[in-house]
Design a protein around this motif. Structure first.
Motif, PDB file in Angstrom:
ATOM      1  N   VAL A   1       0.847  -1.209   0.000  1.00  0.00           N
ATOM      2  CA  VAL A   1       0.000   0.000   0.000  1.00  0.00           C
ATOM      3  C   VAL A   1       0.874   1.248   0.000  1.00  0.00           C
ATOM      4  O   VAL A   1       0.638   2.190  -0.761  1.00  0.00           O
ATOM      5  N   VAL A   2       1.884   1.264   0.869  1.00  0.00           N
ATOM      6  CA  VAL A   2       2.783   2.414   0.939  1.00  0.00           C
ATOM      7  C   VAL A   2       3.523   2.589  -0.394  1.00  0.00           C
ATOM      8  O   VAL A   2       3.681   3.705  -0.894  1.00  0.00           O
ATOM      9  N   MET A   3       3.975   1.475  -0.978  1.00  0.00           N
ATOM     10  CA  MET A   3       4.675   1.544  -2.259  1.00  0.00           C
ATOM     11  C   MET A   3       3.778   2.125  -3.341  1.00  0.00           C
ATOM     12  O   MET A   3       4.211   2.938  -4.165  1.00  0.00           O
TER      13      MET A   3
ATOM     14  N   PHE B   1      -2.323  -3.527  -6.775  1.00  0.00           N
ATOM     15  CA  PHE B   1      -2.631  -2.303  -6.043  1.00  0.00           C
ATOM     16  C   PHE B   1      -2.450  -1.086  -6.933  1.00  0.00           C
ATOM     17  O   PHE B   1      -3.239  -0.138  -6.881  1.00  0.00           O
ATOM     18  N   LEU B   2      -1.403  -1.098  -7.755  1.00  0.00           N
ATOM     19  CA  LEU B   2      -1.143   0.033  -8.633  1.00  0.00           C
ATOM     20  C   LEU B   2      -2.249   0.200  -9.669  1.00  0.00           C
ATOM     21  O   LEU B   2      -2.586   1.308 -10.068  1.00  0.00           O
ATOM     22  N   ALA B   3      -2.836  -0.926 -10.110  1.00  0.00           N
ATOM     23  CA  ALA B   3      -3.908  -0.862 -11.105  1.00  0.00           C
ATOM     24  C   ALA B   3      -5.271  -0.625 -10.456  1.00  0.00           C
ATOM     25  O   ALA B   3      -6.143   0.031 -11.040  1.00  0.00           O
ATOM     26  N   PHE B   4      -5.450  -1.152  -9.244  1.00  0.00           N
ATOM     27  CA  PHE B   4      -6.760  -1.120  -8.588  1.00  0.00           C
ATOM     28  C   PHE B   4      -7.030   0.199  -7.871  1.00  0.00           C
ATOM     29  O   PHE B   4      -8.069   0.841  -8.068  1.00  0.00           O
TER      30      PHE B   4
ATOM     31  N   PRO C   1      -5.807   3.365  -8.027  1.00  0.00           N
ATOM     32  CA  PRO C   1      -6.032   4.645  -8.732  1.00  0.00           C
ATOM     33  C   PRO C   1      -7.443   4.818  -9.291  1.00  0.00           C
ATOM     34  O   PRO C   1      -7.870   5.950  -9.530  1.00  0.00           O
ATOM     35  N   GLN C   2      -8.169   3.704  -9.487  1.00  0.00           N
ATOM     36  CA  GLN C   2      -9.532   3.809  -9.996  1.00  0.00           C
ATOM     37  C   GLN C   2     -10.458   4.514  -9.005  1.00  0.00           C
ATOM     38  O   GLN C   2     -11.544   4.971  -9.383  1.00  0.00           O
ATOM     39  N   PHE C   3     -10.037   4.588  -7.738  1.00  0.00           N
ATOM     40  CA  PHE C   3     -10.879   5.198  -6.705  1.00  0.00           C
ATOM     41  C   PHE C   3     -10.346   6.557  -6.265  1.00  0.00           C
ATOM     42  O   PHE C   3     -10.792   7.096  -5.244  1.00  0.00           O
ATOM     43  N   VAL C   4      -9.377   7.071  -7.012  1.00  0.00           N
ATOM     44  CA  VAL C   4      -8.895   8.430  -6.754  1.00  0.00           C
ATOM     45  C   VAL C   4      -9.860   9.416  -7.411  1.00  0.00           C
ATOM     46  O   VAL C   4     -10.122   9.335  -8.611  1.00  0.00           O
TER      47      VAL C   4
ATOM     48  N   HIS D   1      -7.372   4.307   0.760  1.00  0.00           N
ATOM     49  CA  HIS D   1      -8.090   3.156   0.210  1.00  0.00           C
ATOM     50  C   HIS D   1      -7.307   1.860   0.406  1.00  0.00           C
ATOM     51  O   HIS D   1      -7.889   0.802   0.676  1.00  0.00           O
ATOM     52  N   GLY D   2      -5.995   1.943   0.274  1.00  0.00           N
ATOM     53  CA  GLY D   2      -5.186   0.748   0.512  1.00  0.00           C
ATOM     54  C   GLY D   2      -5.270   0.286   1.951  1.00  0.00           C
ATOM     55  O   GLY D   2      -5.365  -0.909   2.236  1.00  0.00           O
ATOM     56  N   SER D   3      -5.253   1.237   2.884  1.00  0.00           N
ATOM     57  CA  SER D   3      -5.372   0.892   4.307  1.00  0.00           C
ATOM     58  C   SER D   3      -6.734   0.277   4.604  1.00  0.00           C
ATOM     59  O   SER D   3      -6.852  -0.644   5.428  1.00  0.00           O
ATOM     60  N   LEU D   4      -7.781   0.772   3.926  1.00  0.00           N
ATOM     61  CA  LEU D   4      -9.122   0.228   4.147  1.00  0.00           C
ATOM     62  C   LEU D   4      -9.248  -1.209   3.650  1.00  0.00           C
ATOM     63  O   LEU D   4     -10.047  -1.991   4.187  1.00  0.00           O
TER      64      LEU D   4
END
Length: 211
Positions: A57-59, A133-136, A138-141, A155-158
């Motif tokens: 997530v951090v990456m 994560f990189l593909a998934f 950003p769709q929610f930004v 979103h990654g933390s959630l």
């Protein structure tokens, strides 16, 4: 900041639930350690997996995952190291004599720390997770809802929070089945064989995967 619609949250949380329920090395490792060694070791494996996921997530938030997505060499290095690690774990189980199952009530802190770090490595060394994560995420930004990096981190933390709602009950159920298995060394032997074969297969799948 972080002003999203109800539809946004329903879509995201639904996808996060499906993501956490999908089979893969992470779930296999958590359930495998729970069946073999009991509830506390299962939770140690789970926390290790979450640690590896948090790293991804951090990456993704700082853009480092883009290196794995765009660099064939970087992706291949992480992929082969991760595949070798999964296969090594599987071979250890295949070569065991069923004595890897801990007796009920036997909890080794050293063993739990080892399982924790194994879980962290299983997750961290899976480049498919980083690319996902990189593909998934950003769709929610959403434009205007805050800095993109902060939105990705949120979103990654959630996703890990959703995992915290789904995986503990799986560990509890797995521990009940594991308690039965630990009463029969022959069953334990075959369980080690099945889990070992599963990890070797997952490692081979990762080695054969492409971005």
């Amino acid at each position: 900041m972080f002003d999203y619609t109800i539809i946004h949250w329903v879509t995201f949380l639904g996808a996060a639930v499906l993501l956490n329920l999908s089979p893969g090395p992470d779930i296999a490792f958590i359930l495998g350690q729970t069946l073999r060694n009991g509830r506390q070791h299962g939770f140690a494996a789970m926390f290790g997996i979450w640690t590896g996921a948090a790293l991804h997530v951090v990456m993704a938030a700082v853009g480092l995952s883009a290196i794995l997505a765009t660099s064939a060499l970087a992706f291949s290095i992480v992929k082969w190291v991760g595949a070798a690690y999964l296969i090594w774990l599987g071979i250890k189980m295949l070569l065991s004599r069923g004595d890897s199952f801990e007796p009920s009530g036997s909890v080794s802190q050293q063993r739990m720390h080892s399982i924790y770090w194994q879980g962290a490595l299983v997750s961290a060394l899976n480049p498919k997770v980083a690319v996902f994560f990189l593909a998934f995420l950003p769709q929610f930004v959403v434009e205007g809802a805050g800095p993109p990096g902060a939105q990705l981190l949120l979103h990654g933390s959630l996703i890990i929070v959703v995992a915290a709602c789904i995986e503990p009950p799986l560990v509890m159920l797995g521990s009940k089945l594991g308690a039965f298995l630990r009463q029969n060394q022959r069953v334990g032997l075959w369980m080690d064989r099945v889990l070992g074969a599963l990890f070797v297969t997952l490692g081979a799948r990762l080695a054969a995967s492409t971005r």
